[in-house]
Design an enzyme around this catalytic site. Structure first.
Site, PDB file in Angstrom:
ATOM      1  N   ASN A 168       0.871  -1.180   0.000  1.00  0.00           N
ATOM      2  CA  ASN A 168       0.000   0.000   0.000  1.00  0.00           C
ATOM      3  C   ASN A 168       0.905   1.226   0.000  1.00  0.00           C
ATOM      4  O   ASN A 168       1.489   1.566   1.029  1.00  0.00           O
ATOM      5  CB  ASN A 168      -0.888  -0.036   1.263  1.00  0.00           C
ATOM      6  N   LYS A 221       0.110   4.268  -0.292  1.00  0.00           N
ATOM      7  CA  LYS A 221      -0.543   5.460   0.271  1.00  0.00           C
ATOM      8  C   LYS A 221      -0.296   6.665  -0.649  1.00  0.00           C
ATOM      9  O   LYS A 221      -0.215   6.488  -1.858  1.00  0.00           O
ATOM     10  CB  LYS A 221      -0.053   5.717   1.701  1.00  0.00           C
ATOM     11  N   HIS A 229      -9.345   0.911   5.118  1.00  0.00           N
ATOM     12  CA  HIS A 229      -8.049   1.120   5.780  1.00  0.00           C
ATOM     13  C   HIS A 229      -8.254   2.063   6.969  1.00  0.00           C
ATOM     14  O   HIS A 229      -9.081   2.979   6.904  1.00  0.00           O
ATOM     15  CB  HIS A 229      -7.048   1.719   4.778  1.00  0.00           C
ATOM     16  N   GLU A 259      -6.698   4.517   7.986  1.00  0.00           N
ATOM     17  CA  GLU A 259      -6.547   5.955   7.680  1.00  0.00           C
ATOM     18  C   GLU A 259      -7.831   6.489   7.039  1.00  0.00           C
ATOM     19  O   GLU A 259      -8.201   7.649   7.243  1.00  0.00           O
ATOM     20  CB  GLU A 259      -5.325   6.167   6.778  1.00  0.00           C
ATOM     21  N   GLU A 272      -5.067  -5.255  10.670  1.00  0.00           N
ATOM     22  CA  GLU A 272      -4.074  -4.200  10.828  1.00  0.00           C
ATOM     23  C   GLU A 272      -4.316  -3.463  12.148  1.00  0.00           C
ATOM     24  O   GLU A 272      -5.102  -2.501  12.189  1.00  0.00           O
ATOM     25  CB  GLU A 272      -4.176  -3.203   9.670  1.00  0.00           C
ATOM     26  N   GLY A 311       2.720   1.992  10.818  1.00  0.00           N
ATOM     27  CA  GLY A 311       3.671   3.094  10.680  1.00  0.00           C
ATOM     28  C   GLY A 311       4.384   3.460  11.974  1.00  0.00           C
ATOM     29  O   GLY A 311       5.009   4.504  12.078  1.00  0.00           O
ATOM     30  N   SER A 330       3.753  -2.403  10.312  1.00  0.00           N
ATOM     31  CA  SER A 330       5.211  -2.412  10.497  1.00  0.00           C
ATOM     32  C   SER A 330       5.865  -3.735  10.075  1.00  0.00           C
ATOM     33  O   SER A 330       6.818  -4.197  10.720  1.00  0.00           O
ATOM     34  CB  SER A 330       5.573  -2.058  11.944  1.00  0.00           C
TER      35      SER A 330
HETATM   36  C1  PEP Z   1      -0.614   0.079   6.218  1.00  0.00           C
HETATM   37  O1  PEP Z   1      -0.784   1.290   6.253  1.00  0.00           O
HETATM   38  O2  PEP Z   1      -1.451  -0.665   5.661  1.00  0.00           O
HETATM   39  C2  PEP Z   1       0.573  -0.449   6.867  1.00  0.00           C
HETATM   40  C3  PEP Z   1       0.575  -1.696   7.210  1.00  0.00           C
HETATM   41  O3  PEP Z   1       1.593   0.434   7.086  1.00  0.00           O
HETATM   42  P1  PEP Z   1       3.060   0.091   7.685  1.00  0.00           P
HETATM   43  O4  PEP Z   1       3.533  -1.171   7.031  1.00  0.00           O
HETATM   44  O5  PEP Z   1       3.889   1.275   7.301  1.00  0.00           O
HETATM   45  O6  PEP Z   1       2.882  -0.067   9.144  1.00  0.00           O
END
Ligand code: PEP
Length: 258
Positions: free
Chosen positions: A10, A12, A95, A97, A169, A175, A215
């Site tokens: 992703n 973003k 997601h 966000e 998630e 992040g 992460s």
């Molecule tokens: C995400 O935003 O779907 C995600 C998993 O981000 P990150 O890997 O940066 O934690």
């Protein structure tokens, strides 16, 4: 049932169009014949260009969100038809966000998911709890509600025939560099699979790919996907360079072929 492993990136709101093409080219060259599914979810502006690049590669394309509306006066929105015309196969729905920054509610997510399925786009439904909810022992009830509301009104047959992917998630891991332990992730993935089995069917539970996101890096992918109910990863930050994303893909493949 042996489910294919999936590593999805992703991006973003990152990369210019040119950077996106370069990143895609590097991944195509690094993975001509991958033993897992690779899905790239770049910004909307990159979709068509990337679809041309990956035409003869096994890499697949996804979008990061979409509108539940078919067409019309919805300034700034992108429809399922538009995604299909850019050769998208997947779309991330819900997601965190989108839920937190753009106030998407479970009802919006349910409509988007339903629209995606009716348009033969495979939704990657994201669910996850906040740190506060985890600390208050609410994780499983929050996830159960997100699953119930997100999948409301969809029949077992429709889900079996069209396929969905679910990404767990935890918001506190996105992040932040704080990854869920493999045991924490496995506990939730098993819960999701049991939910699918009890609310829909064992067939759906066994065929649905469950991804972990939060992460994920080369250093932690192997321990995660060694767990029986973790079928891959949705990767944010580490999907933005060919080196870090490839290292995750290679780590996953090594675990599979061990
Ligand atoms: C995400 O935003 O779907 C995600 C998993 O981000 P990150 O890997 O940066 O934690």
């Amino acid at each position: 049932m042996k489910r294919p492993q999936m590593i999805a990136g992703n991006w973003k709101m990152n990369t210019t169009y040119e950077e996106g093409l370069l990143l895609t080219e590097a991944l195509i060259n690094a993975h001509p014949d991958p033993l897992c599914e690779i899905v790239l979810c770049p910004p909307f502006t990159h979709l068509f260009g990337i679809s041309s690049l990956i035409k003869t590669s096994p890499i697949k394309l996804g979008a990061q969100t979409m509108s539940q509306e078919k067409n019309g006066a919805f300034t700034g929105e992108i429809s399922a038809d538009m995604l299909k015309s850019c050769h998208c196969k997947f779309v991330i729905i819900g997601h965190s966000e989108r839920r937190q920054i753009y106030q998407e509610k479970n009802t919006d997510i349910n409509q988007k998911l339903t629209t995606s399925i009716h348009n033969q786009l495979t939704p990657i439904l994201c669910i996850g709890e906040t740190l506060e909810e985890r600390n208050n022992q609410q994780t499983l009830s929050i996830l159960q509600n997100q699953l119930k509301e997100g999948l409301k009104g969809l029949s077992n047959d429709l889900l079996i025939n069209n396929q969905i992917v679910i990404a767990y998630e935890p918001i506190w891991a996105i992040g932040t560099g704080k990854v869920a332990t493999p045991d924490q992730a496995q506990e939730v993935h098993q819960f999701i699979r049991n939910f699918l089995s009890s609310q829909f069917s064992d067939q759906l539970a066994q065929q649905t790919q469950l991804l972990y996101g939060g992460s994920v890096k080369a250093e932690n992918i192997q321990a995660l996907i060694e767990k029986p109910d973790i079928d891959g990863a949705l990767v944010g930050g580490a999907s933005l360079t060919a080196a870090s994303f490839s290292a995750i893909i290679n780590g996953a493949v090594q675990t599979l072929t061990r």
